[in-house]
Design an enzyme around this catalytic site. Structure first.
Site, PDB file in Angstrom:
ATOM      1  CE  LYS A 139      16.315  47.639  -5.840  1.00 34.17           C
ATOM      2  NZ  LYS A 139      16.326  46.134  -6.693  1.00 34.17           N
TER       3      LYS A 139
ATOM      4  NE  ARG B 131      10.645  40.043  -8.720  1.00 40.64           N
ATOM      5  CZ  ARG B 131      11.283  39.486  -7.747  1.00 40.64           C
ATOM      6  NH1 ARG B 131      10.707  38.214  -7.790  1.00 40.64           N
ATOM      7  NH2 ARG B 131      12.060  39.956  -6.922  1.00 40.64           N
TER       8      ARG B 131
ATOM      9  NE  ARG C   1       9.445  39.947  -2.899  1.00 38.18           N
ATOM     10  CZ  ARG C   1       9.923  40.696  -3.364  1.00 38.18           C
ATOM     11  NH1 ARG C   1      10.709  41.473  -2.526  1.00 38.18           N
ATOM     12  NH2 ARG C   1       9.990  41.151  -4.366  1.00 38.18           N
TER      13      ARG C   1
ATOM     14  NE  ARG D  55      10.884  47.658 -10.112  1.00 36.29           N
ATOM     15  CZ  ARG D  55      11.166  47.375  -8.762  1.00 36.29           C
ATOM     16  NH1 ARG D  55      11.343  48.265  -7.867  1.00 36.29           N
ATOM     17  NH2 ARG D  55      11.470  46.199  -8.491  1.00 36.29           N
TER      18      ARG D  55
ATOM     19  NE  ARG E 170      13.917  38.107  -2.274  1.00 40.42           N
ATOM     20  CZ  ARG E 170      13.904  39.469  -2.692  1.00 40.42           C
ATOM     21  NH1 ARG E 170      14.839  40.490  -2.374  1.00 40.42           N
ATOM     22  NH2 ARG E 170      13.191  39.699  -3.878  1.00 40.42           N
TER      23      ARG E 170
HETATM   24  P1  ADP Z   1      12.593  43.401  -6.367  1.00 38.08           P
HETATM   25  O1  ADP Z   1      13.497  44.684  -6.712  1.00 38.08           O
HETATM   26  O2  ADP Z   1      13.442  42.357  -5.569  1.00 38.08           O
HETATM   27  O3  ADP Z   1      11.859  42.912  -7.619  1.00 38.08           O
HETATM   28  P2  ADP Z   1      10.507  45.096  -4.711  1.00 38.08           P
HETATM   29  O4  ADP Z   1      10.198  44.719  -3.797  1.00 38.08           O
HETATM   30  O5  ADP Z   1      11.251  46.606  -5.060  1.00 38.08           O
HETATM   31  O6  ADP Z   1      11.593  43.880  -5.564  1.00 38.08           O
HETATM   32  O7  ADP Z   1       9.296  44.994  -6.048  1.00 38.08           O
HETATM   33  C1  ADP Z   1       8.567  44.079  -6.025  1.00 38.08           C
HETATM   34  C2  ADP Z   1       7.401  44.423  -7.259  1.00 38.08           C
HETATM   35  O8  ADP Z   1       6.667  45.625  -6.936  1.00 38.08           O
HETATM   36  C3  ADP Z   1       8.019  44.752  -8.456  1.00 38.08           C
HETATM   37  O9  ADP Z   1       8.215  43.687  -9.110  1.00 38.08           O
HETATM   38  C4  ADP Z   1       6.965  45.460  -9.387  1.00 38.08           C
HETATM   39  O10 ADP Z   1       5.666  44.816  -9.790  1.00 38.08           O
HETATM   40  C5  ADP Z   1       6.434  46.137  -7.959  1.00 38.08           C
HETATM   41  N1  ADP Z   1       6.936  47.641  -8.093  1.00 38.08           N
HETATM   42  C6  ADP Z   1       7.763  47.966  -6.858  1.00 38.08           C
HETATM   43  N2  ADP Z   1       8.280  49.440  -7.085  1.00 38.08           N
HETATM   44  C7  ADP Z   1       7.680  49.791  -8.168  1.00 38.08           C
HETATM   45  C8  ADP Z   1       7.816  50.997  -9.080  1.00 38.08           C
HETATM   46  N3  ADP Z   1       8.531  52.044  -8.416  1.00 38.08           N
HETATM   47  N4  ADP Z   1       7.076  50.949 -10.077  1.00 38.08           N
HETATM   48  C9  ADP Z   1       6.551  50.031 -10.602  1.00 38.08           C
HETATM   49  N5  ADP Z   1       6.264  48.809  -9.821  1.00 38.08           N
HETATM   50  C10 ADP Z   1       6.929  48.594  -8.669  1.00 38.08           C
END
Ligand code: ADP
Length: 190
Positions: free
Chosen positions: A14, A145, A134, A89, A128
């Protein structure tokens, strides 16, 4: 406006494809993950709350995320459109986004669903993790996740299917070839 949701499991590309979309269509980019990590890095109260969920591979509560998006859009000013990355999400977030965009007399034009098999996602995220720094890019949290994605996030796709704006994109192969498919899907819906 051209508003895009870039959708898919963790590690599906993404962020990478968002970069390409920004350049191609001159859009603003909102990544809730990046916004949350900024809060963590600047030691805010919101950051501390977010970290307690992120490190367990769980979602940050909807209310927190929706407030964050609301204030971001409010401060954004005039743009050609927005890429929503890592948001919505949950189905509740998708509904809230629709209502918010309505107040700006706009809507989501296309939801790009990046499809990548789980074993490939696992491989990419572990790789990664060697350089990302991270705290959630370790094997145990990655598995959590992916499970969170299946349970809470995948239903968002049905929301956008019902709206008639979902487009499936094969997320494996050359980054540029994937982006060609993305462009075709965006151009068909815009
Ligand atoms: P990835 O999609 O690679 O897991 P992100 O950077 O999008 O990484 O998200 C990392 C973490 O941040 C998620 O696992 C979640 O805990 C939190 N997070 C990010 N966006 C949202 C969202 N829209 N709603 C709830 N939690 C979120």
């Amino acid at each position: 406006m051209l508003n895009i949701v870039i959708f898919g499991p963790p590690g599906s590309g993404k962020g990478t494809q968002s970069e390409n979309l920004i350049k191609e269509y001159n859009l603003a980019h909102i990544s809730t993950g990046d916004l949350l990590r900024k809060e963590i890095n600047t030691n805010t109260e919101l950051g501390a709350l977010a970290k307690s969920y992120i490190d367990k591979g769980e979602l940050v509560p909807d209310e927190v995320i929706i407030n964050m998006i609301d204030s971001y859009l409010d401060r954004m000013g005039r743009v050609n459109g927005v890429i929503f990355d890592g948001f919505p999400r949950t189905v509740a977030q998708a509904g809230a986004l629709r209502d918010l965009l309505k107040t700006y007399k706009t809507k989501i034009n296309v939801c790009l669903n990046l499809e990548v098999p789980n074993d490939e996602l696992m491989k990419r995220l572990i790789e990664r993790g060697k350089t990302s720094g991270r705290s959630d890019d370790n094997e145990e949290t990655i598995a959590k996740r992916l499970a969170t994605y299946e349970k809470q996030t995948k239903p968002v796709l049905d929301f956008y299917k019902k709206e008639g704006v979902a487009a499936n994109i094969k997320g494996i192969g050359e980054i540029s070839a994937i982006f060609d498919d993305i462009k075709a899907a965006v151009d068909a819906k815009k």
